[in-house]
Design a protein around this motif. Structure first.
Motif, short mmCIF file in Angstrom:
data_model
loop_
_atom_site.label_atom_id
_atom_site.label_comp_id
_atom_site.label_asym_id
_atom_site.label_seq_id
_atom_site.Cartn_x
_atom_site.Cartn_y
_atom_site.Cartn_z
N GLY A 1 -14.35 1.99 -14.62
CA GLY A 1 -15.71 2.28 -15.08
C GLY A 1 -16.25 1.22 -16.02
O GLY A 1 -17.41 0.80 -15.92
N LEU A 2 -15.41 0.75 -16.94
CA LEU A 2 -15.84 -0.30 -17.86
C LEU A 2 -16.01 -1.63 -17.14
O LEU A 2 -16.91 -2.42 -17.48
N SER A 3 -15.17 -1.90 -16.15
CA SER A 3 -15.35 -3.13 -15.35
C SER A 3 -16.66 -3.08 -14.59
O SER A 3 -17.37 -4.10 -14.49
N LEU A 4 -17.02 -1.92 -14.08
CA LEU A 4 -18.31 -1.77 -13.40
C LEU A 4 -19.46 -2.05 -14.36
O LEU A 4 -20.44 -2.72 -14.01
N SER A 5 -19.35 -1.56 -15.59
CA SER A 5 -20.42 -1.80 -16.56
C SER A 5 -20.55 -3.28 -16.86
O SER A 5 -21.67 -3.81 -16.94
N HIS A 6 -19.42 -3.98 -17.04
CA HIS A 6 -19.48 -5.44 -17.23
C HIS A 6 -20.22 -6.11 -16.08
O HIS A 6 -21.14 -6.92 -16.28
N ALA A 7 -19.80 -5.78 -14.85
CA ALA A 7 -20.37 -6.44 -13.67
C ALA A 7 -21.84 -6.09 -13.48
O ALA A 7 -22.65 -6.94 -13.11
N LEU A 8 -22.20 -4.83 -13.72
CA LEU A 8 -23.60 -4.41 -13.55
C LEU A 8 -24.48 -5.01 -14.65
O LEU A 8 -25.64 -5.36 -14.39
N GLN A 9 -23.96 -5.15 -15.85
CA GLN A 9 -24.75 -5.80 -16.90
C GLN A 9 -24.98 -7.27 -16.57
O GLN A 9 -26.09 -7.80 -16.78
N LEU A 10 -23.96 -7.95 -16.05
CA LEU A 10 -24.14 -9.34 -15.65
C LEU A 10 -25.13 -9.49 -14.50
O LEU A 10 -25.79 -10.52 -14.36
N ALA A 11 -25.25 -8.43 -13.69
CA ALA A 11 -26.20 -8.43 -12.56
C ALA A 11 -27.57 -7.93 -12.96
O ALA A 11 -28.49 -7.90 -12.12
N ASN A 12 -27.74 -7.49 -14.22
CA ASN A 12 -29.00 -6.92 -14.70
C ASN A 12 -29.42 -5.70 -13.89
O ASN A 12 -30.61 -5.52 -13.59
N ILE A 13 -28.46 -4.87 -13.53
CA ILE A 13 -28.72 -3.64 -12.79
C ILE A 13 -28.62 -2.46 -13.76
O ILE A 13 -27.62 -2.31 -14.48
N LEU B 1 -18.28 -4.16 -4.66
CA LEU B 1 -19.49 -3.33 -4.61
C LEU B 1 -20.61 -3.95 -5.43
O LEU B 1 -21.77 -3.99 -5.00
N CYS B 2 -20.28 -4.45 -6.61
CA CYS B 2 -21.31 -5.04 -7.47
C CYS B 2 -21.90 -6.31 -6.86
O CYS B 2 -23.09 -6.61 -7.05
N ASN B 3 -21.09 -7.06 -6.11
CA ASN B 3 -21.65 -8.23 -5.40
C ASN B 3 -22.71 -7.80 -4.40
O ASN B 3 -23.75 -8.46 -4.25
N ILE B 4 -22.48 -6.70 -3.71
CA ILE B 4 -23.45 -6.18 -2.74
C ILE B 4 -24.72 -5.74 -3.46
O ILE B 4 -25.85 -6.05 -3.04
N LEU B 5 -24.56 -5.00 -4.56
CA LEU B 5 -25.73 -4.51 -5.30
C LEU B 5 -26.53 -5.66 -5.91
O LEU B 5 -27.77 -5.62 -5.91
N SER C 1 -33.10 -9.74 -7.39
CA SER C 1 -34.42 -10.37 -7.34
C SER C 1 -35.57 -9.35 -7.37
O SER C 1 -36.70 -9.71 -7.66
N ASN C 2 -35.27 -8.09 -7.08
CA ASN C 2 -36.30 -7.05 -7.05
C ASN C 2 -35.69 -5.73 -7.50
O ASN C 2 -35.42 -4.85 -6.69
N PRO C 3 -35.46 -5.55 -8.79
CA PRO C 3 -34.75 -4.36 -9.27
C PRO C 3 -35.48 -3.05 -9.06
O PRO C 3 -34.86 -1.98 -9.11
N THR C 4 -36.80 -3.08 -8.85
CA THR C 4 -37.56 -1.83 -8.65
C THR C 4 -37.75 -1.49 -7.18
O THR C 4 -38.45 -0.54 -6.86
N ARG C 5 -37.14 -2.25 -6.30
CA ARG C 5 -37.26 -1.95 -4.87
C ARG C 5 -36.57 -0.64 -4.55
O ARG C 5 -35.43 -0.42 -4.94
N ARG C 6 -37.28 0.23 -3.84
CA ARG C 6 -36.68 1.47 -3.38
C ARG C 6 -35.99 1.22 -2.04
O ARG C 6 -36.49 0.48 -1.21
N ILE C 7 -34.84 1.85 -1.87
CA ILE C 7 -34.07 1.63 -0.66
C ILE C 7 -33.98 2.93 0.13
O ILE C 7 -33.84 4.02 -0.43
N SER C 8 -34.09 2.82 1.45
CA SER C 8 -34.06 4.00 2.30
C SER C 8 -32.64 4.53 2.43
O SER C 8 -31.66 3.82 2.21
#
Length: 452
Positions: free
Chosen positions: A23-35, A304-308, A314-321
């Motif tokens: 969980g903490l590794s995910l937070s590191h990776a998601l913060q670096l991805a600005n997600i 998973l974070c690489n995919i996200l 480039s478009n964090p507010t994009r809605r995905i189907s």
């Protein structure tokens, strides 16, 4: 989730359940991805005393370097000096230099510490700790037309677009996922898949202790002790002794196992108290806590974070189907399945081999393995060299020009010699070791003829 793909003022948001290593590794990776994300932990604190030994191999060490925490980890741990394999009476079978070889090839010190120290480094190294929320116990997950709602025991609700379960082997998230699938898509989760997590042939007791005064364990060493139906591990790190006992037991349903009580821990510890770990200490010289490792899970989190990041950076507010989101999950599974399956199957084979589940297992683990150890080391190096890292963050201190990271680039040159070398090693090992094995096991001499 709604089947639409348009722009919304709200950014794509991930809800992570569990604030352990993954969980903490995910937070590191998601913060670096600005997600945008939140990590929900049911306990009231992040770093607890629970856990046992962790060996961090170069693949995850590189990820920790991308997080910016590797330098502090290596400065506060001692690299492994020696690794030993021992008979059930604690006497020495051989030294295993695999860890030292891997460390040299990847130019990364071998990292050995306890789980709580790893969690502490991950948590303290977070750029933004406000993403981590404690005392937030999951009750249920609701899928809506526009996303997901996570209902918590305190009555609060977290809304987002994706839920990631990082809540351990007895995952509440996984159970809720299966329940949802059974309700809306009956049969989509085969019963055999559920049974894999429902029964266990082996159980384990793991702990971290202060090293006994008479132990003479050294500054940082590892010991593997073989035995009939039981295998023990003993790791030393400065003044700590980290140990584990894996033993064959009756098949049990997961819901009947769960977290062990203090009485159950004491009963298992008493059962194995007299087993030698080295020449001068037994398991009874130690004390108990439960724990487990996470290298392959951290790799999966990074994949998973690489995919996200690719989809939303480039478009964090994009809605995905919903179909597109399902495609991302399928991509994640396809990218991790073969590697995870290989590790699980290899781990199971080693467990059975080291606990002498057959005459061949006894023979191989005790006598043959030390002669072909180099081959197994090469397979490990190959696996580590192709492990994932974050696609969107640089390494900070490690040298990626090291030979280990480029091992597969010269694999074709090795292939021609590999088959001949391996065949020679197997044949000479069998011929040279069989007599010693039969003598120690008390078996009658046999005349062997090898037709190659």
């Amino acid at each position: 989730m709604a089947d639409k793909d348009s722009t919304s003022p709200k950014p794509f948001r991930v809800i992570v359940i569990g604030a352990g290593i993954v969980g903490l590794s995910l937070s590191h990776a998601l913060q670096l991805a600005n997600i945008e994300h939140v990590v929900l932990e049911k306990h009231d604190k992040i770093v607890s005393i629970k856990g046992a030994a962790l060996i961090v191999w170069p693949a995850v060490a590189r990820i920790f370097d991308q997080f910016g925490i590797l330098d502090r980890i290596t400065k506060t741990t001692a690299p492994v000096e020696n690794s030993y394999k021992r008979w059930p009476d604690g006497s020495l079978i051989c030294r295993d230099d695999t860890m030292q070889t891997v460390s040299r090839l990847f130019k990364i010190p071998s990292i050995l510490f306890d789980r709580q120290t790893c969690v502490s480094h991950l948590y303290e190294g977070l750029p933004d700790k406000s993403k981590i929320h404690t005392s937030r116990r999951l009750e249920r997950i609701e899928q809506t037309d526009t996303g997901v709602r996570v209902h918590l025991a305190d009555g609060s609700i977290e809304e987002g677009d994706m839920v990631i379960g990082a809540d351990g082997v007895h995952s509440h998230v996984r159970k809720l996922m299966w329940d949802y699938a059974d309700k809306f898509e009956p049969g989509s989760i085969p019963e055999i898949d559920k049974e894999v997590m429902s029964f266990g042939e082996y159980r384990g007791l793991f702990g971290v202790s202060t090293a006994p005064d008479n132990a003479q364990l050294g500054n940082s060493n590892t010991h593997m002790i073989l035995g009939q139906d039981v295998t023990m591990l003993l790791f030393s790190q400065m003044d700590k002794a980290m140990w584990g006992v894996t033993f064959k037991d009756e098949f049990q349903k997961a819901e009947h196992k769960g977290k062990a009580t203090e009485a159950e821990i004491e009963a298992v510890a008493e059962r194995f108290a007299d087993l030698p770990m080295t020449n001068n200490i037994t398991l009874g010289d130690m004390t108990a806590d439960l724990g487990m490792g996470a290298n392959i899970a951290v790799e999966s989190a990074i994949h998973l974070c690489n995919i996200l990041h690719r989809e939303f950076a480039s478009n964090p507010t994009r809605r995905i189907s919903t179909p597109d989101l399902a495609a991302l999950f399928a991509e994640y599974q396809a990218g991790r399945y073969a590697r995870a399956k290989e590790y699980v199957e290899t781990s199971g084979k080693l467990t059975r081999m080291n606990s002498h589940q057959s005459y061949f297992d006894h023979f191989f683990a005790g006598y043959l393995h030390k002669y072909i150890m180099q081959s197994g080391g090469k397979a490990l190096i190959e696996s580590l060299s192709v492990a994932p890292k974050l696609d969107y963050a640089p390494t900070r201190t490690i040298d990626e020009s090291a030979e280990g990271w480029h091992w597969m680039e010269t694999q074709e040159m090795r292939k021609g010699k590999k088959g001949v070398w391996f065949k020679y090693m197997v044949l000479t090992s069998i011929v040279g070791v069989t007599a010693a094995y039969m003598a120690r096991a008390g078996l009658p001499a046999l005349l062997m003829q090898l037709n190659v």
